[in-house]
Write an enzyme that holds these catalytic residues in place. Structure first.
Site, PDB file in Angstrom:
ATOM      1  CB  CYS A 182      25.621   2.180  21.356  1.00  0.00           C
ATOM      2  SG  CYS A 182      25.040  -0.234  21.076  1.00  0.00           S
ATOM      3  CG  HIS A 199      12.321   8.763   2.255  1.00  0.00           C
ATOM      4  ND1 HIS A 199      11.090   8.824   1.800  1.00  0.00           N
ATOM      5  CD2 HIS A 199      12.403  10.073   2.488  1.00  0.00           C
ATOM      6  CE1 HIS A 199      10.529  10.555   1.815  1.00  0.00           C
ATOM      7  NE2 HIS A 199      12.080  10.964   1.729  1.00  0.00           N
ATOM      8  CG  ASP A 222       9.330  -0.767  -2.228  1.00  0.00           C
ATOM      9  OD1 ASP A 222      10.565  -0.877  -2.950  1.00  0.00           O
ATOM     10  OD2 ASP A 222       8.719  -0.232  -2.752  1.00  0.00           O
ATOM     11  CD  GLU A 229      -3.067  12.340  -5.790  1.00  0.00           C
ATOM     12  OE1 GLU A 229      -4.170  13.904  -5.403  1.00  0.00           O
ATOM     13  OE2 GLU A 229      -2.200  12.046  -4.683  1.00  0.00           O
ATOM     14  CB  CYS A 254      23.290  -0.675  25.019  1.00  0.00           C
ATOM     15  SG  CYS A 254      22.146  -0.172  23.469  1.00  0.00           S
ATOM     16  CD  GLN A 273       9.201  10.117  -1.858  1.00  0.00           C
ATOM     17  OE1 GLN A 273       8.604  10.805  -1.494  1.00  0.00           O
ATOM     18  NE2 GLN A 273       9.139  10.601  -2.894  1.00  0.00           N
ATOM     19  CG  ASN A 274       8.886   3.575  -3.017  1.00  0.00           C
ATOM     20  OD1 ASN A 274       8.804   4.388  -1.987  1.00  0.00           O
ATOM     21  ND2 ASN A 274       8.793   3.248  -3.913  1.00  0.00           N
ATOM     22  CB  CYS A 309      21.470   0.338  19.113  1.00  0.00           C
ATOM     23  SG  CYS A 309      21.356   0.672  20.065  1.00  0.00           S
ATOM     24  CB  THR A 328       6.267   9.856  -5.123  1.00  0.00           C
ATOM     25  OG1 THR A 328       6.444  11.521  -4.301  1.00  0.00           O
ATOM     26  CG2 THR A 328       6.883  11.248  -6.348  1.00  0.00           C
ATOM     27  N   PRO A 369       0.863  -1.784   0.340  1.00  0.00           N
ATOM     28  CG  PRO A 369      -0.659  -0.686   1.813  1.00  0.00           C
ATOM     29  CD  PRO A 369       0.487  -2.051   1.211  1.00  0.00           C
ATOM     30  CG  ASP A 370      -0.315   4.717  -1.839  1.00  0.00           C
ATOM     31  OD1 ASP A 370      -1.408   4.963  -0.938  1.00  0.00           O
ATOM     32  OD2 ASP A 370      -1.000   5.509  -2.892  1.00  0.00           O
ATOM     33  CG  PHE A 371       3.143   6.376   2.684  1.00  0.00           C
ATOM     34  CD1 PHE A 371       3.506   6.117   4.222  1.00  0.00           C
ATOM     35  CD2 PHE A 371       4.009   5.629   1.953  1.00  0.00           C
ATOM     36  CE1 PHE A 371       4.415   4.870   3.933  1.00  0.00           C
ATOM     37  CE2 PHE A 371       4.624   5.142   1.592  1.00  0.00           C
ATOM     38  CZ  PHE A 371       5.890   4.848   3.269  1.00  0.00           C
ATOM     39  NE  ARG A 372       1.437  12.040   2.869  1.00  0.00           N
ATOM     40  CZ  ARG A 372       2.822  11.400   2.646  1.00  0.00           C
ATOM     41  NH1 ARG A 372       2.688  10.611   1.962  1.00  0.00           N
ATOM     42  NH2 ARG A 372       3.541  12.080   3.806  1.00  0.00           N
TER      43      ARG A 372
HETATM   44  P1  OAD Z   1       2.029   8.784  -1.459  1.00  0.00           P
HETATM   45  O1  OAD Z   1       1.326   7.635  -0.270  1.00  0.00           O
HETATM   46  O2  OAD Z   1       1.510   9.684  -0.414  1.00  0.00           O
HETATM   47  O3  OAD Z   1       1.869   8.838  -2.600  1.00  0.00           O
HETATM   48  C1  OAD Z   1       1.630   8.160  -3.700  1.00  0.00           C
HETATM   49  C2  OAD Z   1       1.208   8.683  -4.561  1.00  0.00           C
HETATM   50  O4  OAD Z   1       1.009   8.322  -5.528  1.00  0.00           O
HETATM   51  C3  OAD Z   1      -0.041   9.705  -4.931  1.00  0.00           C
HETATM   52  O5  OAD Z   1      -0.156  10.736  -5.522  1.00  0.00           O
HETATM   53  C4  OAD Z   1      -0.883   8.174  -5.628  1.00  0.00           C
HETATM   54  O6  OAD Z   1      -2.223   9.049  -6.791  1.00  0.00           O
HETATM   55  C5  OAD Z   1      -0.341   8.014  -6.544  1.00  0.00           C
HETATM   56  N1  OAD Z   1      -0.424   6.546  -7.008  1.00  0.00           N
HETATM   57  C6  OAD Z   1      -1.426   5.305  -6.297  1.00  0.00           C
HETATM   58  N2  OAD Z   1      -1.282   4.211  -6.676  1.00  0.00           N
HETATM   59  C7  OAD Z   1      -0.222   4.461  -7.962  1.00  0.00           C
HETATM   60  C8  OAD Z   1      -0.757   3.933  -9.633  1.00  0.00           C
HETATM   61  N3  OAD Z   1      -0.460   2.415  -9.043  1.00  0.00           N
HETATM   62  N4  OAD Z   1       0.001   4.385 -10.196  1.00  0.00           N
HETATM   63  C9  OAD Z   1       0.324   5.837 -10.626  1.00  0.00           C
HETATM   64  N5  OAD Z   1      -0.090   6.443  -9.122  1.00  0.00           N
HETATM   65  C10 OAD Z   1       0.090   6.219  -7.733  1.00  0.00           C
HETATM   66  O7  OAD Z   1       3.840   8.242  -1.444  1.00  0.00           O
HETATM   67  P2  OAD Z   1       5.150   8.896  -1.458  1.00  0.00           P
HETATM   68  O8  OAD Z   1       5.122  10.393  -1.737  1.00  0.00           O
HETATM   69  O9  OAD Z   1       5.855   7.801  -1.645  1.00  0.00           O
HETATM   70  O10 OAD Z   1       8.398   8.395   4.082  1.00  0.00           O
HETATM   71  O11 OAD Z   1       5.419   9.421   0.532  1.00  0.00           O
HETATM   72  C11 OAD Z   1       5.743  10.532   0.275  1.00  0.00           C
HETATM   73  C12 OAD Z   1       6.742   8.822   2.289  1.00  0.00           C
HETATM   74  O12 OAD Z   1       5.498  10.049   2.965  1.00  0.00           O
HETATM   75  C13 OAD Z   1       7.456   8.050   2.175  1.00  0.00           C
HETATM   76  O13 OAD Z   1       8.667   7.825   1.381  1.00  0.00           O
HETATM   77  C14 OAD Z   1       7.326   7.701   3.900  1.00  0.00           C
HETATM   78  C15 OAD Z   1       5.737   8.977   3.211  1.00  0.00           C
HETATM   79  O14 OAD Z   1       5.802   8.794   5.402  1.00  0.00           O
HETATM   80  C16 OAD Z   1       9.020   7.558   5.208  1.00  0.00           C
HETATM   81  O15 OAD Z   1       8.587   6.429   5.178  1.00  0.00           O
HETATM   82  C17 OAD Z   1       9.772   8.385   6.046  1.00  0.00           C
END
Ligand code: OAD
Length: 270
Positions: free
Chosen positions: A142, A131, A114, A229, A166, A111-112, A139, A203, A38-41
């Protein structure tokens, strides 16, 4: 202007003409959703929408160091689901690898966490994991590295590992909020200024300083966005091309226009 029109065939012509010799690729969680991560947002399917079970006040807390020190369990519950080893690279990952094979990939900034770029065969020296990643851990007190095999065992049971020296908390070398990015990010950031083509895939461009990378390239450098988007400033410059929709579909279209489609599919099936 470098492109005859704002279209994928025009981008393919630009690459085929030999004008794109330094391709900089910027990626985020959207390139791995097709792999089952899954993505984040994303509103329904994103991790931040689905962390309710972990009883976090703010979903971002799962990547917060102060929170982790108090309560590392939610991070390890999440880590169990995200841990590398059970996922396969997508078409988009393999396309980046193909760019490297063709000598066109100048640098990948991801930023991934994985490790799927490496799994797809992108050479390690062309990758900046901005990231961090799950590839190593240490740790938090330490800084002693913690063995991979023991880490794997703990994560598979969503258990919190402790330092063998530690007894401090062990954390993968993932960049949490308010932590510094790896120095490699800053050492190589200039490569985005030197790019002659920028590809942005999957992203939301919400997390800085990564989100500023597409704006480092000179104004006339073509930038192509493969994303569900529109994000960041993509679309605001004359040679920006927006390929909205899922990135694997967009990447396949570009590969077809380049005459690379069969090679791409064959590599992906390997
Ligand atoms: P986000 O979840 O913020 O954004 C993912 C983007 O990809 C969104 O614009 C979605 O619409 C788009 N998307 C999802 N599936 C897709 C697909 N199959 N094809 C094309 N677009 C798709 O993820 P990141 O931008 O990577 O930080 O988030 C940035 C950082 O925020 C991550 O590295 C993470 C998080 O907090 C850490 O882990 C430190």
């Amino acid at each position: 202007e470098n492109l005859s029109e704002r279209s994928l065939p025009a981008v393919a012509d630009y690459i085929k003409s030999g004008k794109a010799r330094k391709v900089v690729v910027l990626t985020g969680a959207g390139i791995s959703t097709a792999a089952g991560i899954p993505d984040f947002r994303s509103p329904e399917t994103g991790l931040y929408a689905n962390l309710a079970a972990l009883e976090l006040e703010e979903p971002e807390d799962v990547f917060s160091l102060p929170f982790f020190k108090e309560n590392p369990k939610p991070f390890y519950v999440l880590a169990k689901d995200l841990y590398p080893g059970k996922f396969h690279p997508t078409i988009s990952h393999v396309f980046i690898s193909l760019l490297a094979t063709k000598g066109l990939l100048y640098q990948l900034f991801t930023q991934n966490i994985d490790c799927l770029e490496r799994a797809a065969g992108v050479p390690a020296d062309l990758i900046v994991e901005a990231h961090g990643s799950f590839a190593s851990q240490r740790c938090i007190d330490c800084k002693t590295p913690y063995p991979d095999d023991k880490m794997r065992e703990h994560v598979s049971r969503a258990e919190v590992p402790h330092c063998e020296k530690c007894n401090g908390l062990v954390k993968p070398d993932i960049v949490f909020f308010h932590e510094n990015l790896p120095s490699l990010f800053f050492d190589r950031r200039h490569m985005a200024e030197e790019a002659d083509l920028i590809l942005v895939l999957g992203t939301s461009l919400t997390v800085h300083p990564f989100a500023g990378l597409p704006d480092l390239a000179p104004f006339e450098v073509p930038r192509v966005l493969f994303n569900m988007e529109r994000v960041g400033s993509l679309g605001s410059q004359p040679d920006d091309v927006l390929v909205l929709g899922d990135c694997d579909t967009g990447v396949r279209q570009l590969a077809s226009a380049l005459g690379w489609r069969e090679e791409l599919e064959a590599e992906w099936r390997k």
